[in-house]
Design a protein around this motif. Sequence first.
Motif, PDB file in Angstrom:
ATOM      1  N   VAL A 302       0.650  -1.218   0.161  1.00  0.00           N
ATOM      2  CA  VAL A 302      -0.213   0.027   0.140  1.00  0.00           C
ATOM      3  C   VAL A 302       0.850   1.466   0.180  1.00  0.00           C
ATOM      4  O   VAL A 302       1.997   1.256   0.526  1.00  0.00           O
ATOM      5  CB  VAL A 302      -0.867   0.072   1.276  1.00  0.00           C
ATOM      6  CG1 VAL A 302      -1.957  -1.006   0.945  1.00  0.00           C
ATOM      7  CG2 VAL A 302      -0.259  -0.101   2.443  1.00  0.00           C
ATOM      8  N   ALA A 303       0.279   2.391  -0.785  1.00  0.00           N
ATOM      9  CA  ALA A 303       1.087   3.553  -0.725  1.00  0.00           C
ATOM     10  C   ALA A 303       1.188   4.178   0.759  1.00  0.00           C
ATOM     11  O   ALA A 303       0.496   4.336   1.501  1.00  0.00           O
ATOM     12  CB  ALA A 303       0.513   4.514  -1.780  1.00  0.00           C
ATOM     13  N   ALA A 304       2.393   4.475   0.894  1.00  0.00           N
ATOM     14  CA  ALA A 304       2.765   4.902   2.317  1.00  0.00           C
ATOM     15  C   ALA A 304       3.163   6.767   2.149  1.00  0.00           C
ATOM     16  O   ALA A 304       3.094   7.346   3.393  1.00  0.00           O
ATOM     17  CB  ALA A 304       3.787   4.504   3.073  1.00  0.00           C
ATOM     18  N   LEU A 305       3.395   7.317   1.292  1.00  0.00           N
ATOM     19  CA  LEU A 305       3.887   8.586   0.982  1.00  0.00           C
ATOM     20  C   LEU A 305       2.996   9.370   0.342  1.00  0.00           C
ATOM     21  O   LEU A 305       2.138   9.017  -0.553  1.00  0.00           O
ATOM     22  CB  LEU A 305       4.913   8.543   0.179  1.00  0.00           C
ATOM     23  CG  LEU A 305       6.320   8.033   0.875  1.00  0.00           C
ATOM     24  CD1 LEU A 305       7.661   7.981  -0.484  1.00  0.00           C
ATOM     25  CD2 LEU A 305       6.912   8.801   1.989  1.00  0.00           C
ATOM     26  N   GLU A 306       2.421  10.586   1.100  1.00  0.00           N
ATOM     27  CA  GLU A 306       1.517  11.456   0.723  1.00  0.00           C
ATOM     28  C   GLU A 306       2.191  12.862   0.708  1.00  0.00           C
ATOM     29  O   GLU A 306       3.020  13.206   1.728  1.00  0.00           O
ATOM     30  CB  GLU A 306       0.288  11.634   1.597  1.00  0.00           C
ATOM     31  CG  GLU A 306      -0.284   9.973   1.678  1.00  0.00           C
ATOM     32  CD  GLU A 306      -1.563  10.004   2.774  1.00  0.00           C
ATOM     33  OE1 GLU A 306      -2.294   9.023   2.641  1.00  0.00           O
ATOM     34  OE2 GLU A 306      -1.494  10.953   3.373  1.00  0.00           O
ATOM     35  N   LEU A 307       1.791  13.681  -0.353  1.00  0.00           N
ATOM     36  CA  LEU A 307       2.395  15.247  -0.625  1.00  0.00           C
ATOM     37  C   LEU A 307       1.010  16.139  -0.124  1.00  0.00           C
ATOM     38  O   LEU A 307      -0.006  15.696  -1.181  1.00  0.00           O
ATOM     39  CB  LEU A 307       2.864  15.522  -1.640  1.00  0.00           C
ATOM     40  CG  LEU A 307       4.581  15.219  -1.833  1.00  0.00           C
ATOM     41  CD1 LEU A 307       4.943  15.016  -3.179  1.00  0.00           C
ATOM     42  CD2 LEU A 307       5.067  16.485  -1.143  1.00  0.00           C
TER      43      LEU A 307
END
Length: 414
Positions: A302-307
């Motif tokens: 699952v994607a863990a980085l967010e901007l």
Amino acid sequence: MTLDLPDERIDWRSKGFWLPDTSVSAAGFAAARPGLFDGGFTWPVLVLRRSAAEANIATMAAYCARHGLDLAPHAKTSMAPGLLAAQLDAGAWGMTVATANQALVLRRLGVPRVLLANQVLDPTALRWLAAESARGWEVYLQVDSEAGVAAAATALDATASAGGRLRVLVERGYSGGRTGCRTVERLLVVARSVSGVAGLELAGVTGYEGGLGEQAAVDAFLGDLAAGAAALAGAGLLGPRVLVSAGGSAWFDRVAAVLAGDRLPGHERQTVLRSGTSVTHDDGLYRDCTPFLRVPAEGPLVAALELYAQVLSVPEPGLALAGMGKRDAPCDAGLPVPLSVRRADGGAVAADGLTVTRLNDHHTYLEVAPGARLAPGDIVRFGISHPCTAFDKWRHIPVVDDALRVVDVLHTYF
């Protein structure tokens, strides 16, 4: 495991944090559990979701255990000691790096075993690597030419009084690809030159399949890698334990299928997987090419980085500009992906109808479809594509829980 982490401070130099007149330790900042929207941050800011990263680390550890693989995830993805320690705690065999500088960082952090998956010809770096190996550090190099072997031999001569030694993997490559011997015959020539140098230990073979686009080509190359190991063993060039290393983040299921297991008679074959981007995954490149699309029962990641970036202008119908650009977001292998929009009143809606079309240094162009709405001051949450070029843009990265409260701060060392 506990790594030797320097005492990091967060202050006015820390992008995304808003501390114009204060310096605080990372631990002290996280202990206060500030919320992302409580005033301690400015936009843009990159965050890591703790629950997602922990799930990804556990998923890859379990995958490797099931398939008899050892994991040495590529540290170049994050160069973040906190994430490296978490991967080692989950059972990673070691860590992989791409450069001598990255190896130096991991040595100073206390990572006990490092695989340097690149050619090293710099005599200064090679002398240091030989000396550190003599002091007990388990480090592996790779070579694909007699020139590489000669450079290592010269470094050993310079450190002979310290008992210098170097473990070496001979690299197999493919036509049109990156480094590596193109044929088994060349692999044997280079391996024999390694065996002729006192202090060089031929540990096995290595290769990188990530640049290949089709499964048949990947399987053929991995088969060549296995054949190379067998050829070296048949020539009497390898010791009892043979290390075979491969694995980007797009084809690790094929590494498991082709290379896993002890298939080298008379030797103990150890397969080391180097996949690194699985620690954070993404919403672009790896979302679309993860091996778990082929073997869904083994995943997911699952994607863990967010901007998070603020809308600065809506100058004409169908166009909005957010205050985020190439200095903040990766754009070499796909553009950021709008996920949700936070309104001025704190409410959040899905980012339906929003598409990133291009980035300038500090602006993101958003195409706004009819029926979608953005207003100046809205904050857009973006997913990223290609984490390897996200971490290097941020010196400090807040780690948040699912309520978007800070629970830790990552530091990166690029």
